[in-house]
Design a protein around this motif. Structure first.
Motif, PDB file in Angstrom:
ATOM      1  N   LEU A  24       5.849 -14.128   3.955  1.00 38.14           N
ATOM      2  CA  LEU A  24       6.657 -13.006   3.490  1.00 38.14           C
ATOM      3  C   LEU A  24       7.073 -12.107   4.658  1.00 38.14           C
ATOM      4  O   LEU A  24       8.210 -11.622   4.704  1.00 38.14           O
ATOM      5  CB  LEU A  24       5.890 -12.190   2.441  1.00 38.14           C
ATOM      6  CG  LEU A  24       5.716 -12.872   1.094  1.00 38.14           C
ATOM      7  CD1 LEU A  24       4.627 -12.176   0.284  1.00 38.14           C
ATOM      8  CD2 LEU A  24       7.026 -12.874   0.328  1.00 38.14           C
ATOM      9  N   HIS A  25       6.178 -11.889   5.612  1.00 36.59           N
ATOM     10  CA  HIS A  25       6.482 -11.055   6.784  1.00 36.59           C
ATOM     11  C   HIS A  25       7.521 -11.719   7.690  1.00 36.59           C
ATOM     12  O   HIS A  25       8.492 -11.086   8.105  1.00 36.59           O
ATOM     13  CB  HIS A  25       5.227 -10.794   7.623  1.00 36.59           C
ATOM     14  CG  HIS A  25       4.393  -9.662   7.138  1.00 36.59           C
ATOM     15  ND1 HIS A  25       4.738  -8.350   7.312  1.00 36.59           N
ATOM     16  CD2 HIS A  25       3.199  -9.656   6.494  1.00 36.59           C
ATOM     17  CE1 HIS A  25       3.812  -7.576   6.790  1.00 36.59           C
ATOM     18  NE2 HIS A  25       2.854  -8.347   6.273  1.00 36.59           N
ATOM     19  N   SER A  35       8.923  -8.598   4.307  1.00 34.57           N
ATOM     20  CA  SER A  35       8.201  -8.121   3.134  1.00 34.57           C
ATOM     21  C   SER A  35       6.707  -8.334   3.362  1.00 34.57           C
ATOM     22  O   SER A  35       6.279  -8.651   4.462  1.00 34.57           O
ATOM     23  CB  SER A  35       8.666  -8.865   1.873  1.00 34.57           C
ATOM     24  OG  SER A  35       8.115  -8.261   0.720  1.00 34.57           O
ATOM     25  N   SER A  36       5.925  -8.147   2.332  1.00 39.01           N
ATOM     26  CA  SER A  36       4.480  -8.356   2.433  1.00 39.01           C
ATOM     27  C   SER A  36       3.939  -8.761   1.070  1.00 39.01           C
ATOM     28  O   SER A  36       4.600  -8.584   0.049  1.00 39.01           O
ATOM     29  CB  SER A  36       3.782  -7.077   2.894  1.00 39.01           C
ATOM     30  OG  SER A  36       3.867  -6.084   1.893  1.00 39.01           O
ATOM     31  N   ALA A  39       3.736  -5.616  -1.102  1.00 40.81           N
ATOM     32  CA  ALA A  39       5.026  -5.201  -1.665  1.00 40.81           C
ATOM     33  C   ALA A  39       5.444  -6.117  -2.814  1.00 40.81           C
ATOM     34  O   ALA A  39       5.958  -5.652  -3.839  1.00 40.81           O
ATOM     35  CB  ALA A  39       6.099  -5.198  -0.581  1.00 40.81           C
ATOM     36  N   LEU A  40       5.229  -7.420  -2.652  1.00 43.71           N
ATOM     37  CA  LEU A  40       5.581  -8.373  -3.706  1.00 43.71           C
ATOM     38  C   LEU A  40       4.777  -8.107  -4.978  1.00 43.71           C
ATOM     39  O   LEU A  40       5.337  -8.064  -6.077  1.00 43.71           O
ATOM     40  CB  LEU A  40       5.325  -9.803  -3.226  1.00 43.71           C
ATOM     41  CG  LEU A  40       5.553 -10.909  -4.257  1.00 43.71           C
ATOM     42  CD1 LEU A  40       7.040 -11.088  -4.498  1.00 43.71           C
ATOM     43  CD2 LEU A  40       4.930 -12.200  -3.788  1.00 43.71           C
ATOM     44  N   HIS A  43       5.859  -4.832  -6.704  1.00 44.89           N
ATOM     45  CA  HIS A  43       7.125  -5.051  -7.404  1.00 44.89           C
ATOM     46  C   HIS A  43       6.899  -5.831  -8.704  1.00 44.89           C
ATOM     47  O   HIS A  43       7.432  -5.479  -9.747  1.00 44.89           O
ATOM     48  CB  HIS A  43       8.104  -5.800  -6.506  1.00 44.89           C
ATOM     49  CG  HIS A  43       9.369  -6.186  -7.179  1.00 44.89           C
ATOM     50  ND1 HIS A  43      10.387  -5.291  -7.418  1.00 44.89           N
ATOM     51  CD2 HIS A  43       9.789  -7.364  -7.694  1.00 44.89           C
ATOM     52  CE1 HIS A  43      11.366  -5.906  -8.047  1.00 44.89           C
ATOM     53  NE2 HIS A  43      11.032  -7.165  -8.221  1.00 44.89           N
TER      54      HIS A  43
END
Length: 93
Positions: A24-25, A35-36, A39-40, A43
């Motif tokens: 993701l990073h 992203s991380s 964060a996923l 969300h």
């Protein structure tokens, strides 16, 4: 909620939460990057919360709650408690 240090992913043999976080990073595995894992998951939980609120509003309006939605809500609750899909499925056998 799993963290990048949570170790192996129960329902994905050979997969770790750290590897998912790195993908993701860095934008690996066809993901856009930047992203991380945190964060996923935040969300996803917010989206699930909005859906649950909508279902509750329908029930309050007298339209009832479809059986599948109630079951889906229970599965999400059990997943948030850390149970894997296999353990959850055994509860309905």
């Amino acid at each position: 909620m799993p963290r990048d240090s949570s170790g192996p992913v129960e329902d994905a043999p050979g997969e770790t939460w750290k590897a998912i976080d790195v993908a993701l990073h860095e934008g690996l595995r066809g993901l856009p990057g930047g992203s991380s894992l945190h964060a996923l998951l935040v969300h996803y939980r917010q989206k699930a919360g909005r859906r649950n609120q909508h279902v509750s509003e329908l029930a309050d309006a007298g339209r009832g709650r479809p059986r599948a939605v109630g079951r889906r809500r229970k599965v999400l609750e059990l997943r948030s408690q850390g149970l894997g899909i296999k353990k959850i499925a055994k509860r309905w056998e």
